[in-house]
Design a protein around this motif. Structure first.
Motif, short mmCIF file in Angstrom:
data_model
loop_
_atom_site.label_atom_id
_atom_site.label_comp_id
_atom_site.label_asym_id
_atom_site.label_seq_id
_atom_site.Cartn_x
_atom_site.Cartn_y
_atom_site.Cartn_z
N ALA A 141 30.14 45.28 52.38
CA ALA A 141 30.46 44.42 51.24
C ALA A 141 31.81 43.74 51.36
O ALA A 141 32.20 42.96 50.50
CB ALA A 141 30.42 45.24 49.94
N ILE A 142 32.55 44.04 52.45
CA ILE A 142 33.93 43.55 52.61
C ILE A 142 33.94 42.19 53.30
O ILE A 142 33.13 41.91 54.18
CB ILE A 142 34.77 44.58 53.40
N TRP A 143 34.89 41.37 52.90
CA TRP A 143 35.00 40.02 53.47
C TRP A 143 35.46 40.08 54.91
O TRP A 143 36.23 40.94 55.32
CB TRP A 143 35.96 39.17 52.65
N ASN A 144 34.99 39.12 55.69
CA ASN A 144 35.40 38.98 57.07
C ASN A 144 35.83 37.53 57.28
O ASN A 144 34.99 36.65 57.46
CB ASN A 144 34.25 39.32 58.02
N PRO A 145 37.14 37.23 57.25
CA PRO A 145 37.60 35.84 57.39
C PRO A 145 37.09 35.21 58.69
O PRO A 145 37.12 35.85 59.74
CB PRO A 145 39.12 35.96 57.40
N ASN A 195 33.78 30.60 44.54
CA ASN A 195 34.65 31.76 44.36
C ASN A 195 36.09 31.38 44.70
O ASN A 195 36.39 30.25 45.08
CB ASN A 195 34.17 32.94 45.20
N GLU A 196 37.00 32.35 44.56
CA GLU A 196 38.41 32.09 44.82
C GLU A 196 38.86 32.66 46.16
O GLU A 196 40.06 32.77 46.41
CB GLU A 196 39.26 32.69 43.69
N GLY A 240 33.71 28.96 48.57
CA GLY A 240 32.30 28.63 48.73
C GLY A 240 31.49 29.10 47.53
O GLY A 240 31.89 29.99 46.79
N ALA A 241 30.33 28.46 47.32
CA ALA A 241 29.43 28.85 46.24
C ALA A 241 28.56 30.00 46.73
O ALA A 241 27.38 29.81 47.06
CB ALA A 241 28.59 27.66 45.79
N GLN A 242 29.15 31.19 46.79
CA GLN A 242 28.51 32.35 47.38
C GLN A 242 29.33 33.59 47.05
O GLN A 242 30.36 33.51 46.41
CB GLN A 242 28.46 32.19 48.91
N TYR A 243 28.82 34.73 47.50
CA TYR A 243 29.58 35.98 47.40
C TYR A 243 30.56 36.07 48.55
O TYR A 243 30.22 35.79 49.70
CB TYR A 243 28.62 37.17 47.45
N ASP A 244 31.79 36.44 48.25
CA ASP A 244 32.76 36.82 49.28
C ASP A 244 33.43 38.11 48.81
O ASP A 244 33.93 38.20 47.69
CB ASP A 244 33.81 35.73 49.50
N GLY A 245 33.42 39.10 49.69
CA GLY A 245 33.84 40.44 49.32
C GLY A 245 35.34 40.65 49.25
O GLY A 245 36.14 39.73 49.46
N PRO A 246 35.73 41.89 48.99
CA PRO A 246 37.15 42.25 48.84
C PRO A 246 37.96 42.04 50.10
O PRO A 246 37.46 42.20 51.22
CB PRO A 246 37.09 43.74 48.48
#
Length: 239
Positions: free
Chosen positions: A77-81, A160-161, A165-171
């Motif tokens: 669930a974590i973001w990956n730049p 999102n911030e 993007g208009a999508q989910y981005d995780g912590p």
């Protein structure tokens, strides 16, 4: 005998606060406006829009098979730049899956008046918006893992911030900046309406757009219930 429904008084919005020496005022805290009926020894609490709320506060439940409430979110669930290695969002540099977790909700008191659901992910520690999906079908009882992918068919999404993007981005909390453990709150709202968010190619809908729509829905009594679940995450190594 069943008593007829009585419409509760709806507040009137004004540009300036009302004041009069013959009136006393008190704080109005957030809550539900409605009427309580006592019929043949049994009580029935009805909200402004006609929904029975006898078990309000305990009937709507949000859970996840991906993580338990108040536990650490998994790396999936974590973001990956993009184009970044090692991953600064994980403790050991492991790549994140950036997939929205599976969510499930139950509404035992649903009387068929739900028209849509809204799901939001908000980092309440940093005040950061990670995901917003709205106009989810009222027939759904949850979202599978990775439902927040771009161009998802489960609902409409706002920017999102994180990646914009208009999508989910995780912590991706910054390391070594207390408080190190952030609280990521997933909230689902049940509405008796659909949301119409203003957007265009140059000015797409963002978090404030969605929040403003929810505030308006609450003002009109269109939010039936809400439920939340919290995931924890830190990118700071334990000492």
């Amino acid at each position: 005998m069943t008593l007829p429904r009585v419409q509760p008084i709806i507040p009137t919005w004004r540009k300036e606060p009302f004041d009069d020496p013959d009136w006393l005022f008190e704080f109005k805290y957030d809550g539900f406006r409605g009427l309580c009926y006592l019929e043949q020894g049994r009580s029935r609490f009805v909200s402004r829009n006609g929904s029975v709320q006898n078990n309000q506060g305990s009937s709507f439940r949000l859970t996840s098979s991906t993580f338990a409430n108040n536990t650490t979110l998994p790396i999936s669930a974590i973001w990956n730049p993009p184009s970044t290695s090692p991953n600064p969002c994980s403790i050991d540099g492991s790549p994140g899956g950036d997939q929205s977790p599976a969510l499930s909700w139950t509404r035992p008191q649903d009387q068929g008046n739900t028209r849509s659901f809204v799901v939001i992910l908000y980092d309440e520690t940093a005040g950061f918006f990670h995901w917003g999906m709205y106009n989810i079908s009222p027939s759904r009882t949850g979202l599978p893992q990775n439902a927040g992918v771009a161009d998802s068919h489960y609902g409409e999404q706002v920017q999102n911030e994180v990646s914009r993007g208009a999508q989910y981005d995780g912590p991706c909390p910054p390391p070594n900046r207390p408080p190190n453990v952030h609280h990521y709150v997933f909230t689902v709202y049940a509405l008796d309406t659909m949301l119409d968010l203003q957007s265009s190619a140059n000015f797409p809908a963002r978090a404030p757009t969605l929040y403003e729509a929810l505030v308006e829905a609450g003002r009109n009594g269109d939010i039936l219930e809400s439920a939340s679940i919290t995931g924890l995450y830190s990118s700071t190594p334990l000492k």
